[in-house]
Design a protein around this motif. Sequence first.
Motif, PDB file in Angstrom:
ATOM      1  N   PHE A  17      36.463  50.346 119.282  1.00  0.00           N
ATOM      2  CA  PHE A  17      36.514  49.967 117.873  1.00  0.00           C
ATOM      3  C   PHE A  17      37.713  49.071 117.578  1.00  0.00           C
ATOM      4  CE2 PHE A  17      37.663  50.726 113.379  1.00  0.00           C
ATOM      5  CZ  PHE A  17      36.477  50.310 112.786  1.00  0.00           C
ATOM      6  N   ILE A  18      38.864  49.395 118.147  1.00  0.00           N
ATOM      7  CA  ILE A  18      40.071  48.592 117.939  1.00  0.00           C
ATOM      8  C   ILE A  18      39.868  47.173 118.454  1.00  0.00           C
ATOM      9  CG2 ILE A  18      42.493  48.307 118.600  1.00  0.00           C
ATOM     10  CD1 ILE A  18      42.680  51.389 118.660  1.00  0.00           C
ATOM     11  N   LEU A  19      39.285  47.045 119.654  1.00  0.00           N
ATOM     12  CA  LEU A  19      39.031  45.724 120.224  1.00  0.00           C
ATOM     13  C   LEU A  19      38.039  44.932 119.379  1.00  0.00           C
ATOM     14  CD1 LEU A  19      38.841  46.503 124.055  1.00  0.00           C
ATOM     15  CD2 LEU A  19      40.695  45.374 122.813  1.00  0.00           C
ATOM     16  N   ILE A  20      37.020  45.602 118.864  1.00  0.00           N
ATOM     17  CA  ILE A  20      36.018  44.923 118.037  1.00  0.00           C
ATOM     18  C   ILE A  20      36.653  44.360 116.773  1.00  0.00           C
ATOM     19  CG2 ILE A  20      33.952  45.288 116.610  1.00  0.00           C
ATOM     20  CD1 ILE A  20      33.132  47.418 118.729  1.00  0.00           C
ATOM     21  N   VAL A  21      37.484  45.153 116.105  1.00  0.00           N
ATOM     22  CA  VAL A  21      38.118  44.710 114.864  1.00  0.00           C
ATOM     23  C   VAL A  21      39.047  43.517 115.129  1.00  0.00           C
ATOM     24  CG1 VAL A  21      39.753  45.357 113.046  1.00  0.00           C
ATOM     25  CG2 VAL A  21      37.956  46.945 113.722  1.00  0.00           C
ATOM     26  N   ILE A  22      39.837  43.592 116.216  1.00  0.00           N
ATOM     27  CA  ILE A  22      40.758  42.493 116.546  1.00  0.00           C
ATOM     28  C   ILE A  22      39.977  41.241 116.926  1.00  0.00           C
ATOM     29  CG2 ILE A  22      42.561  41.718 118.126  1.00  0.00           C
ATOM     30  CD1 ILE A  22      43.481  44.623 118.341  1.00  0.00           C
ATOM     31  N   ALA A  23      38.931  41.403 117.741  1.00  0.00           N
ATOM     32  CA  ALA A  23      38.106  40.258 118.142  1.00  0.00           C
ATOM     33  C   ALA A  23      37.453  39.603 116.934  1.00  0.00           C
ATOM     34  CB  ALA A  23      37.032  40.711 119.136  1.00  0.00           C
ATOM     35  N   ASN A  24      36.995  40.420 116.013  1.00  0.00           N
ATOM     36  CA  ASN A  24      36.344  39.892 114.819  1.00  0.00           C
ATOM     37  C   ASN A  24      37.331  39.124 113.945  1.00  0.00           C
ATOM     38  OD1 ASN A  24      33.687  39.964 113.420  1.00  0.00           O
ATOM     39  ND2 ASN A  24      34.885  40.846 111.761  1.00  0.00           N
ATOM     40  N   LEU A  25      38.568  39.622 113.870  1.00  0.00           N
ATOM     41  CA  LEU A  25      39.610  38.950 113.090  1.00  0.00           C
ATOM     42  C   LEU A  25      39.868  37.544 113.627  1.00  0.00           C
ATOM     43  CD1 LEU A  25      41.825  39.008 110.902  1.00  0.00           C
ATOM     44  CD2 LEU A  25      43.349  40.024 112.606  1.00  0.00           C
ATOM     45  N   PHE A  26      40.021  37.415 114.935  1.00  0.00           N
ATOM     46  CA  PHE A  26      40.266  36.109 115.544  1.00  0.00           C
ATOM     47  C   PHE A  26      39.062  35.182 115.375  1.00  0.00           C
ATOM     48  CE2 PHE A  26      43.799  38.140 117.818  1.00  0.00           C
ATOM     49  CZ  PHE A  26      44.735  37.118 117.805  1.00  0.00           C
ATOM     50  N   THR A  27      37.880  35.731 115.564  1.00  0.00           N
ATOM     51  CA  THR A  27      36.665  34.914 115.464  1.00  0.00           C
ATOM     52  C   THR A  27      36.489  34.365 114.058  1.00  0.00           C
ATOM     53  OG1 THR A  27      35.612  36.296 117.161  1.00  0.00           O
ATOM     54  CG2 THR A  27      34.185  34.867 115.866  1.00  0.00           C
ATOM     55  N   TYR A  28      36.618  35.206 113.060  1.00  0.00           N
ATOM     56  CA  TYR A  28      36.467  34.764 111.674  1.00  0.00           C
ATOM     57  C   TYR A  28      37.610  33.840 111.263  1.00  0.00           C
ATOM     58  CZ  TYR A  28      32.369  37.292 109.980  1.00  0.00           C
ATOM     59  OH  TYR A  28      31.080  37.697 109.747  1.00  0.00           O
ATOM     60  N   GLN A  29      38.790  34.056 111.821  1.00  0.00           N
ATOM     61  CA  GLN A  29      39.910  33.175 111.504  1.00  0.00           C
ATOM     62  C   GLN A  29      39.589  31.747 111.947  1.00  0.00           C
ATOM     63  OE1 GLN A  29      42.671  34.249 109.938  1.00  0.00           O
ATOM     64  NE2 GLN A  29      43.802  32.335 109.976  1.00  0.00           N
ATOM     65  N   GLY A  30      39.049  31.608 113.163  1.00  0.00           N
ATOM     66  CA  GLY A  30      38.672  30.286 113.644  1.00  0.00           C
ATOM     67  C   GLY A  30      37.558  29.668 112.826  1.00  0.00           C
ATOM     68  N   PHE A  31      36.561  30.475 112.495  1.00  0.00           N
ATOM     69  CA  PHE A  31      35.409  29.988 111.731  1.00  0.00           C
ATOM     70  C   PHE A  31      35.806  29.576 110.317  1.00  0.00           C
ATOM     71  CE2 PHE A  31      32.425  31.778 108.512  1.00  0.00           C
ATOM     72  CZ  PHE A  31      31.511  30.731 108.506  1.00  0.00           C
ATOM     73  N   THR A 141      33.179  50.887 108.737  1.00  0.00           N
ATOM     74  CA  THR A 141      32.683  49.588 108.295  1.00  0.00           C
ATOM     75  C   THR A 141      33.698  48.907 107.392  1.00  0.00           C
ATOM     76  OG1 THR A 141      30.420  50.451 108.389  1.00  0.00           O
ATOM     77  CG2 THR A 141      30.750  48.387 107.206  1.00  0.00           C
ATOM     78  N   GLY A 142      34.438  49.703 106.618  1.00  0.00           N
ATOM     79  CA  GLY A 142      35.460  49.148 105.738  1.00  0.00           C
ATOM     80  C   GLY A 142      36.581  48.468 106.514  1.00  0.00           C
ATOM     81  N   TYR A 143      37.054  49.110 107.572  1.00  0.00           N
ATOM     82  CA  TYR A 143      38.108  48.502 108.376  1.00  0.00           C
ATOM     83  C   TYR A 143      37.600  47.259 109.100  1.00  0.00           C
ATOM     84  CZ  TYR A 143      41.347  52.354 107.599  1.00  0.00           C
ATOM     85  OH  TYR A 143      42.203  53.252 107.021  1.00  0.00           O
ATOM     86  N   TYR A 144      36.355  47.305 109.542  1.00  0.00           N
ATOM     87  CA  TYR A 144      35.755  46.125 110.166  1.00  0.00           C
ATOM     88  C   TYR A 144      35.681  44.986 109.150  1.00  0.00           C
ATOM     89  CZ  TYR A 144      31.971  43.078 111.761  1.00  0.00           C
ATOM     90  OH  TYR A 144      31.204  41.995 112.101  1.00  0.00           O
ATOM     91  N   ALA A 145      35.199  45.297 107.947  1.00  0.00           N
ATOM     92  CA  ALA A 145      35.096  44.279 106.895  1.00  0.00           C
ATOM     93  C   ALA A 145      36.462  43.752 106.495  1.00  0.00           C
ATOM     94  CB  ALA A 145      34.376  44.861 105.682  1.00  0.00           C
ATOM     95  N   LEU A 146      37.491  44.587 106.643  1.00  0.00           N
ATOM     96  CA  LEU A 146      38.851  44.158 106.312  1.00  0.00           C
ATOM     97  C   LEU A 146      39.254  42.962 107.173  1.00  0.00           C
ATOM     98  CD1 LEU A 146      41.509  44.621 104.814  1.00  0.00           C
ATOM     99  CD2 LEU A 146      42.142  46.270 106.586  1.00  0.00           C
ATOM    100  N   SER A 147      38.856  42.973 108.448  1.00  0.00           N
ATOM    101  CA  SER A 147      39.183  41.846 109.329  1.00  0.00           C
ATOM    102  C   SER A 147      38.493  40.576 108.849  1.00  0.00           C
ATOM    103  CB  SER A 147      38.768  42.161 110.772  1.00  0.00           C
ATOM    104  OG  SER A 147      37.358  42.284 110.904  1.00  0.00           O
ATOM    105  N   VAL A 148      37.282  40.713 108.310  1.00  0.00           N
ATOM    106  CA  VAL A 148      36.557  39.556 107.775  1.00  0.00           C
ATOM    107  C   VAL A 148      37.243  39.029 106.523  1.00  0.00           C
ATOM    108  CG1 VAL A 148      34.365  38.744 106.825  1.00  0.00           C
ATOM    109  CG2 VAL A 148      34.369  40.408 108.695  1.00  0.00           C
TER     110      VAL A 148
END
Length: 407
Positions: A17-31, A141-148
Amino acid sequence: MNQMKSIPQSKLWTKNFILIVIANLFTYQGFQMLIPTLPVYIKDIGGSDFQASLVVSLFALSALIFRSITGKAVDTAGRKPLLIIGFIILIFFNLTFFAFSAVALLLVLRLFQGVGWGMASTSIATVMSDNVPDQRRGEGTGYYALSVILATSVAPIIGIALLNHYSFNVILILTTVFMAIGWLITQGVSIPKLTKQEQQKQTKKGSIWSDLFEKKALLPSVLCFLLAVPFGGVMSFIALYGKEIGIESIWIYFIGHCLMILISRPFVGKLFDRKGHAFVVLPGAVCMLAGLIVLSFTTTIPTLVIASILYGFGFGSVQPSLQAWAVDRSASDRKGAANGTFLSFMDLGVALGAVLLSTIAAAASYAIMYRVSSLCMVLFLIIYGVYLLKQRRSHDQTKGQIQAVNE
Protein backbone atom coordinates in the motif's frame (compact mmCIF):
# COMPACT_ATOMS: atom_id res chain seq x y z
CA MET A 1 -2.73 -14.50 -1.91
CA ASN A 2 -5.72 -14.18 -4.19
CA GLN A 3 -5.48 -10.91 -6.03
CA MET A 4 -9.19 -10.66 -6.75
CA LYS A 5 -10.11 -10.51 -3.08
CA SER A 6 -9.30 -7.86 -0.53
CA ILE A 7 -6.55 -8.75 1.89
CA PRO A 8 -8.05 -10.45 4.95
CA GLN A 9 -6.13 -8.67 7.69
CA SER A 10 -7.10 -5.21 8.94
CA LYS A 11 -3.61 -3.75 8.54
CA LEU A 12 -3.62 -0.86 6.08
CA TRP A 13 -0.05 0.43 5.92
CA THR A 14 1.54 -2.60 4.31
CA LYS A 15 4.59 -2.42 2.05
CA ASN A 16 2.35 -2.81 -0.99
CA PHE A 17 0.00 0.00 0.00
CA ILE A 18 2.82 2.42 0.85
CA LEU A 19 4.53 1.78 -2.49
CA ILE A 20 1.25 2.22 -4.38
CA VAL A 21 0.54 5.60 -2.76
CA ILE A 22 4.10 6.87 -3.42
CA ALA A 23 4.08 5.57 -7.01
CA ASN A 24 0.73 7.22 -7.63
CA LEU A 25 2.00 10.53 -6.24
CA PHE A 26 4.95 10.59 -8.65
CA THR A 27 2.84 9.47 -11.60
CA TYR A 28 0.15 12.11 -11.09
CA GLN A 29 2.79 14.75 -10.43
CA GLY A 30 4.28 14.11 -13.87
CA PHE A 31 0.88 13.99 -15.55
CA GLN A 32 -0.56 17.10 -13.87
CA MET A 33 2.43 19.29 -14.76
CA LEU A 34 1.44 19.00 -18.42
CA ILE A 35 -2.17 20.11 -17.92
CA PRO A 36 -1.58 23.91 -17.65
CA THR A 37 1.71 24.04 -19.59
CA LEU A 38 1.08 22.01 -22.77
CA PRO A 39 -1.71 24.33 -24.02
CA VAL A 40 0.64 27.31 -23.54
CA TYR A 41 3.36 25.48 -25.50
CA ILE A 42 0.91 24.71 -28.31
CA LYS A 43 0.10 28.42 -28.63
CA ASP A 44 3.78 29.39 -28.45
CA ILE A 45 4.59 27.22 -31.49
CA GLY A 46 1.77 28.71 -33.55
CA GLY A 47 -1.32 26.81 -32.47
CA SER A 48 -4.74 28.41 -32.12
CA ASP A 49 -6.87 28.68 -28.99
CA PHE A 50 -8.99 25.83 -30.31
CA GLN A 51 -5.94 23.60 -30.84
CA ALA A 52 -4.73 24.48 -27.34
CA SER A 53 -8.05 23.25 -25.93
CA LEU A 54 -7.86 20.10 -28.08
CA VAL A 55 -4.60 19.08 -26.43
CA VAL A 56 -6.60 18.63 -23.21
CA SER A 57 -9.89 17.33 -24.59
CA LEU A 58 -8.37 14.73 -26.96
CA PHE A 59 -6.25 13.36 -24.14
CA ALA A 60 -9.28 13.18 -21.86
CA LEU A 61 -11.35 11.47 -24.56
CA SER A 62 -8.84 8.69 -25.23
CA ALA A 63 -8.20 8.24 -21.48
CA LEU A 64 -11.95 8.01 -20.91
CA ILE A 65 -12.40 5.28 -23.53
CA PHE A 66 -9.44 3.21 -22.39
CA ARG A 67 -10.29 3.52 -18.70
CA SER A 68 -13.45 1.55 -19.42
CA ILE A 69 -11.63 -1.03 -21.53
CA THR A 70 -8.86 -1.35 -18.95
CA GLY A 71 -11.39 -1.74 -16.15
CA LYS A 72 -12.59 -4.94 -17.81
CA ALA A 73 -9.12 -6.06 -18.91
CA VAL A 74 -7.52 -5.93 -15.46
CA ASP A 75 -10.24 -8.29 -14.22
CA THR A 76 -9.51 -10.77 -17.01
CA ALA A 77 -5.85 -10.46 -18.08
CA GLY A 78 -4.54 -9.33 -14.69
CA ARG A 79 -3.27 -6.11 -13.16
CA LYS A 80 0.45 -6.26 -13.92
CA PRO A 81 0.37 -6.60 -17.74
CA LEU A 82 -1.97 -3.64 -18.13
CA LEU A 83 0.07 -1.60 -15.64
CA ILE A 84 3.31 -2.20 -17.55
CA ILE A 85 1.79 -1.54 -20.99
CA GLY A 86 0.10 1.63 -19.75
CA PHE A 87 3.32 3.10 -18.35
CA ILE A 88 5.30 2.21 -21.49
CA ILE A 89 2.78 4.02 -23.71
CA LEU A 90 2.56 6.99 -21.34
CA ILE A 91 6.31 7.51 -21.08
CA PHE A 92 7.07 6.74 -24.75
CA PHE A 93 4.67 9.34 -26.09
CA ASN A 94 5.88 11.86 -23.54
CA LEU A 95 9.37 11.45 -24.98
CA THR A 96 8.12 11.86 -28.56
CA PHE A 97 7.27 15.51 -27.80
CA PHE A 98 11.02 16.17 -27.95
CA ALA A 99 11.19 15.05 -31.59
CA PHE A 100 8.21 16.84 -33.12
CA SER A 101 6.95 20.42 -33.18
CA ALA A 102 4.07 20.31 -35.67
CA VAL A 103 0.85 21.16 -33.82
CA ALA A 104 -1.32 18.62 -35.66
CA LEU A 105 1.15 15.82 -34.96
CA LEU A 106 1.43 16.77 -31.29
CA LEU A 107 -2.35 16.51 -30.97
CA VAL A 108 -2.20 12.96 -32.36
CA LEU A 109 0.61 12.07 -29.99
CA ARG A 110 -1.42 13.45 -27.08
CA LEU A 111 -4.34 11.27 -28.15
CA PHE A 112 -2.15 8.16 -27.89
CA GLN A 113 -0.69 9.32 -24.59
CA GLY A 114 -4.22 9.39 -23.22
CA VAL A 115 -4.45 5.66 -23.96
CA GLY A 116 -1.45 5.01 -21.73
CA TRP A 117 -2.82 7.23 -18.99
CA GLY A 118 -6.18 5.50 -19.01
CA MET A 119 -4.50 2.10 -18.70
CA ALA A 120 -1.88 3.03 -16.10
CA SER A 121 -4.09 5.06 -13.76
CA THR A 122 -6.93 2.52 -13.76
CA SER A 123 -4.51 -0.35 -13.12
CA ILE A 124 -2.89 1.46 -10.18
CA ALA A 125 -6.31 2.24 -8.67
CA THR A 126 -7.33 -1.42 -8.95
CA VAL A 127 -4.10 -2.66 -7.35
CA MET A 128 -4.76 -0.18 -4.55
CA SER A 129 -8.26 -1.63 -4.05
CA ASP A 130 -6.76 -5.12 -3.84
CA ASN A 131 -4.49 -4.03 -1.01
CA VAL A 132 -7.01 -2.23 1.20
CA PRO A 133 -8.95 -4.26 3.80
CA ASP A 134 -12.72 -4.10 3.33
CA GLN A 135 -13.24 -2.75 6.84
CA ARG A 136 -10.83 0.13 6.12
CA ARG A 137 -11.92 0.86 2.55
CA GLY A 138 -12.80 4.52 3.18
CA GLU A 139 -9.58 5.27 5.04
CA GLY A 140 -7.37 3.49 2.51
CA THR A 141 -9.01 5.00 -0.55
CA GLY A 142 -8.79 8.40 1.14
CA TYR A 143 -5.02 8.20 1.57
CA TYR A 144 -4.67 6.99 -2.01
CA ALA A 145 -6.82 9.90 -3.23
CA LEU A 146 -4.68 12.24 -1.12
CA SER A 147 -1.71 11.47 -3.40
CA VAL A 148 -3.86 12.43 -6.40
CA ILE A 149 -5.16 15.64 -4.85
CA LEU A 150 -1.73 16.77 -3.64
CA ALA A 151 -0.26 16.26 -7.11
CA THR A 152 -3.25 18.02 -8.69
CA SER A 153 -2.70 21.02 -6.43
CA VAL A 154 1.10 21.27 -6.44
CA ALA A 155 2.05 20.17 -9.98
CA PRO A 156 0.35 23.07 -11.81
CA ILE A 157 2.19 25.60 -9.63
CA ILE A 158 5.55 23.95 -10.36
CA GLY A 159 4.78 23.56 -14.05
CA ILE A 160 3.78 27.20 -14.54
CA ALA A 161 6.80 28.44 -12.56
CA LEU A 162 9.17 26.34 -14.70
CA LEU A 163 7.54 27.47 -17.93
CA ASN A 164 8.01 31.12 -16.89
CA HIS A 165 11.77 30.64 -16.50
CA TYR A 166 12.77 27.71 -18.72
CA SER A 167 11.83 26.05 -21.99
CA PHE A 168 9.09 23.46 -22.33
CA ASN A 169 11.77 20.78 -22.77
CA VAL A 170 12.69 21.17 -19.09
CA ILE A 171 9.10 20.34 -18.16
CA LEU A 172 9.15 17.32 -20.50
CA ILE A 173 12.32 16.02 -18.85
CA LEU A 174 10.92 16.44 -15.35
CA THR A 175 7.52 14.90 -16.18
CA THR A 176 9.21 11.93 -17.83
CA VAL A 177 11.42 11.42 -14.78
CA PHE A 178 8.40 11.57 -12.43
CA MET A 179 6.46 9.04 -14.53
CA ALA A 180 9.48 6.73 -14.76
CA ILE A 181 9.97 6.86 -10.97
CA GLY A 182 6.31 6.02 -10.50
CA TRP A 183 6.65 3.04 -12.80
CA LEU A 184 9.83 1.78 -11.09
CA ILE A 185 8.18 1.98 -7.67
CA THR A 186 5.22 -0.11 -8.87
CA GLN A 187 7.69 -2.88 -9.73
CA GLY A 188 8.22 -3.38 -6.00
CA VAL A 189 4.52 -4.08 -5.43
CA SER A 190 3.57 -7.73 -5.14
CA ILE A 191 0.83 -8.35 -7.74
CA PRO A 192 -0.20 -12.03 -7.94
CA LYS A 193 -1.35 -13.45 -11.25
CA LEU A 194 -4.98 -14.35 -11.84
CA THR A 195 -5.89 -17.99 -11.46
CA LYS A 196 -7.48 -19.83 -14.40
CA GLN A 197 -10.73 -20.00 -12.43
CA GLU A 198 -10.78 -16.23 -12.03
CA GLN A 199 -10.03 -15.70 -15.71
CA GLN A 200 -12.80 -18.09 -16.76
CA LYS A 201 -15.26 -16.35 -14.46
CA GLN A 202 -14.48 -12.96 -15.95
CA THR A 203 -14.46 -14.07 -19.59
CA LYS A 204 -18.03 -15.34 -19.50
CA LYS A 205 -20.05 -13.80 -22.28
CA GLY A 206 -21.96 -10.66 -21.36
CA SER A 207 -23.12 -7.43 -22.95
CA ILE A 208 -20.61 -4.80 -24.01
CA TRP A 209 -22.07 -2.43 -21.42
CA SER A 210 -21.73 -4.90 -18.56
CA ASP A 211 -18.18 -5.77 -19.64
CA LEU A 212 -16.96 -2.18 -19.74
CA PHE A 213 -19.01 -0.62 -16.95
CA GLU A 214 -19.91 -1.81 -13.48
CA LYS A 215 -23.61 -1.15 -12.95
CA LYS A 216 -23.37 -1.11 -9.17
CA ALA A 217 -20.75 1.64 -9.34
CA LEU A 218 -22.91 3.94 -11.49
CA LEU A 219 -24.57 5.98 -8.72
CA PRO A 220 -21.28 7.00 -7.03
CA SER A 221 -19.81 7.58 -10.51
CA VAL A 222 -22.65 9.89 -11.59
CA LEU A 223 -22.26 11.84 -8.35
CA CYS A 224 -18.52 12.05 -9.02
CA PHE A 225 -19.27 13.43 -12.49
CA LEU A 226 -21.36 16.21 -10.94
CA LEU A 227 -18.60 17.27 -8.53
CA ALA A 228 -15.95 16.94 -11.26
CA VAL A 229 -17.62 19.57 -13.47
CA PRO A 230 -17.02 22.49 -11.07
CA PHE A 231 -13.67 20.95 -10.08
CA GLY A 232 -12.59 21.21 -13.72
CA GLY A 233 -13.58 24.87 -13.65
CA VAL A 234 -11.64 25.54 -10.46
CA MET A 235 -8.44 23.85 -11.64
CA SER A 236 -8.52 25.20 -15.20
CA PHE A 237 -9.49 28.84 -14.65
CA ILE A 238 -8.44 29.86 -11.13
CA ALA A 239 -5.37 31.70 -12.50
CA LEU A 240 -7.48 33.63 -15.01
CA TYR A 241 -10.02 34.36 -12.28
CA GLY A 242 -7.23 35.88 -10.21
CA LYS A 243 -6.52 38.34 -13.03
CA GLU A 244 -10.22 39.15 -13.30
CA ILE A 245 -10.58 40.04 -9.61
CA GLY A 246 -7.13 41.62 -9.26
CA ILE A 247 -5.53 39.05 -6.91
CA GLU A 248 -2.00 38.30 -8.14
CA SER A 249 -1.24 35.73 -5.42
CA ILE A 250 -4.15 33.51 -6.44
CA TRP A 251 -1.87 30.50 -5.86
CA ILE A 252 -2.74 30.88 -2.17
CA TYR A 253 -5.98 29.09 -3.03
CA PHE A 254 -4.07 25.85 -3.73
CA ILE A 255 -2.29 26.04 -0.37
CA GLY A 256 -5.55 26.28 1.54
CA HIS A 257 -6.96 23.50 -0.62
CA CYS A 258 -4.04 21.18 0.18
CA LEU A 259 -3.89 22.00 3.89
CA MET A 260 -7.55 21.17 4.47
CA ILE A 261 -7.19 17.86 2.66
CA LEU A 262 -4.12 16.98 4.75
CA ILE A 263 -5.87 17.93 7.99
CA SER A 264 -9.17 16.19 7.24
CA ARG A 265 -7.90 12.99 5.62
CA PRO A 266 -6.93 11.03 8.79
CA PHE A 267 -10.38 11.23 10.40
CA VAL A 268 -12.69 11.48 7.36
CA GLY A 269 -11.74 8.02 6.06
CA LYS A 270 -12.22 6.47 9.50
CA LEU A 271 -15.61 8.17 9.80
CA PHE A 272 -16.62 6.64 6.47
CA ASP A 273 -15.63 3.15 7.66
CA ARG A 274 -17.40 3.49 11.03
CA LYS A 275 -20.54 5.45 10.17
CA GLY A 276 -21.01 5.03 6.42
CA HIS A 277 -20.81 7.30 3.39
CA ALA A 278 -23.73 9.61 4.35
CA PHE A 279 -21.83 10.97 7.38
CA VAL A 280 -19.02 12.09 5.08
CA VAL A 281 -20.62 12.83 1.71
CA LEU A 282 -23.48 15.08 2.87
CA PRO A 283 -21.45 17.61 4.91
CA GLY A 284 -18.63 17.45 2.36
CA ALA A 285 -20.96 18.27 -0.54
CA VAL A 286 -22.46 21.19 1.40
CA CYS A 287 -18.93 22.51 2.03
CA MET A 288 -18.11 22.25 -1.68
CA LEU A 289 -21.27 24.17 -2.56
CA ALA A 290 -20.46 26.87 0.00
CA GLY A 291 -16.85 27.04 -1.20
CA LEU A 292 -17.89 27.65 -4.81
CA ILE A 293 -20.34 30.38 -3.81
CA VAL A 294 -17.77 32.15 -1.59
CA LEU A 295 -15.18 31.85 -4.38
CA SER A 296 -17.56 33.47 -6.88
CA PHE A 297 -17.87 36.54 -4.62
CA THR A 298 -14.19 36.69 -3.65
CA THR A 299 -12.37 40.01 -3.99
CA THR A 300 -9.85 39.73 -1.13
CA ILE A 301 -7.26 37.25 0.15
CA PRO A 302 -9.23 36.41 3.35
CA THR A 303 -12.35 35.41 1.41
CA LEU A 304 -10.16 33.47 -1.04
CA VAL A 305 -8.72 31.51 1.89
CA ILE A 306 -12.19 30.80 3.27
CA ALA A 307 -13.31 29.54 -0.15
CA SER A 308 -10.27 27.26 -0.45
CA ILE A 309 -10.79 25.85 3.06
CA LEU A 310 -14.45 25.05 2.43
CA TYR A 311 -13.93 23.59 -1.02
CA GLY A 312 -10.73 21.75 -0.09
CA PHE A 313 -12.36 20.06 2.90
CA GLY A 314 -15.44 19.15 0.85
CA PHE A 315 -13.61 17.75 -2.18
CA GLY A 316 -11.06 15.89 -0.04
CA SER A 317 -13.92 14.25 1.86
CA VAL A 318 -16.39 13.49 -0.93
CA GLN A 319 -14.31 12.32 -3.90
CA PRO A 320 -12.39 9.46 -2.17
CA SER A 321 -15.52 8.46 -0.24
CA LEU A 322 -17.45 8.08 -3.47
CA GLN A 323 -14.66 5.95 -4.94
CA ALA A 324 -14.59 3.72 -1.86
CA TRP A 325 -18.38 3.44 -2.01
CA ALA A 326 -18.25 2.49 -5.71
CA VAL A 327 -15.83 -0.36 -4.96
CA ASP A 328 -17.80 -1.45 -1.86
CA ARG A 329 -21.01 -1.72 -3.90
CA SER A 330 -19.34 -3.91 -6.52
CA ALA A 331 -18.38 -7.57 -6.42
CA SER A 332 -14.80 -8.39 -5.40
CA ASP A 333 -14.04 -9.69 -8.90
CA ARG A 334 -15.30 -6.45 -10.49
CA LYS A 335 -12.96 -3.99 -8.77
CA GLY A 336 -11.26 -3.13 -12.05
CA ALA A 337 -14.55 -2.40 -13.77
CA ALA A 338 -15.73 -0.38 -10.76
CA ASN A 339 -12.59 1.77 -10.69
CA GLY A 340 -12.66 2.16 -14.47
CA THR A 341 -16.29 3.29 -14.37
CA PHE A 342 -15.69 5.73 -11.53
CA LEU A 343 -12.55 7.31 -12.99
CA SER A 344 -14.14 7.53 -16.45
CA PHE A 345 -17.02 9.58 -15.08
CA MET A 346 -14.57 11.84 -13.25
CA ASP A 347 -12.49 12.36 -16.41
CA LEU A 348 -15.63 13.15 -18.36
CA GLY A 349 -16.81 15.64 -15.75
CA VAL A 350 -13.47 17.48 -15.65
CA ALA A 351 -13.20 17.59 -19.46
CA LEU A 352 -16.78 18.75 -20.05
CA GLY A 353 -16.58 21.14 -17.12
CA ALA A 354 -13.54 22.90 -18.55
CA VAL A 355 -15.15 23.24 -22.00
CA LEU A 356 -18.71 24.17 -20.99
CA LEU A 357 -17.77 26.51 -18.17
CA SER A 358 -15.31 28.36 -20.41
CA THR A 359 -18.20 29.38 -22.67
CA ILE A 360 -20.04 30.84 -19.65
CA ALA A 361 -16.91 32.73 -18.59
CA ALA A 362 -16.49 34.11 -22.13
CA ALA A 363 -20.11 35.25 -22.25
CA ALA A 364 -20.23 36.68 -18.71
CA SER A 365 -17.35 36.41 -16.22
CA TYR A 366 -15.45 33.83 -14.21
CA ALA A 367 -17.37 34.86 -11.10
CA ILE A 368 -20.66 34.05 -12.84
CA MET A 369 -19.12 30.83 -14.13
CA TYR A 370 -18.39 29.63 -10.59
CA ARG A 371 -21.90 30.51 -9.46
CA VAL A 372 -23.40 28.53 -12.32
CA SER A 373 -21.05 25.60 -11.62
CA SER A 374 -22.36 25.48 -8.03
CA LEU A 375 -25.69 24.27 -9.48
CA CYS A 376 -23.96 20.95 -10.13
CA MET A 377 -23.52 20.54 -6.39
CA VAL A 378 -27.17 21.45 -5.83
CA LEU A 379 -28.15 18.66 -8.24
CA PHE A 380 -25.63 16.39 -6.47
CA LEU A 381 -27.39 16.98 -3.13
CA ILE A 382 -30.82 16.40 -4.65
CA ILE A 383 -29.88 13.06 -6.26
CA TYR A 384 -28.00 11.88 -3.18
CA GLY A 385 -30.78 13.03 -0.86
CA VAL A 386 -33.43 11.14 -2.87
CA TYR A 387 -31.25 8.02 -2.72
CA LEU A 388 -30.88 8.28 1.06
CA LEU A 389 -34.63 8.79 1.51
CA LYS A 390 -35.38 5.69 -0.59
CA GLN A 391 -32.87 3.68 1.41
CA ARG A 392 -34.43 4.89 4.66
CA ARG A 393 -37.95 3.96 3.52
CA SER A 394 -36.77 0.54 2.35
CA HIS A 395 -35.08 -0.03 5.70
CA ASP A 396 -38.18 1.05 7.63
CA GLN A 397 -40.41 -1.23 5.54
CA THR A 398 -38.12 -4.21 6.09
CA LYS A 399 -37.96 -3.47 9.80
CA GLY A 400 -41.76 -3.21 9.96
CA GLN A 401 -42.18 -6.53 8.17
CA ILE A 402 -39.82 -8.24 10.58
CA GLN A 403 -41.67 -6.81 13.56
CA ALA A 404 -45.03 -7.93 12.09
CA VAL A 405 -43.72 -11.47 11.64
CA ASN A 406 -42.38 -11.55 15.20
CA GLU A 407 -45.69 -10.33 16.59
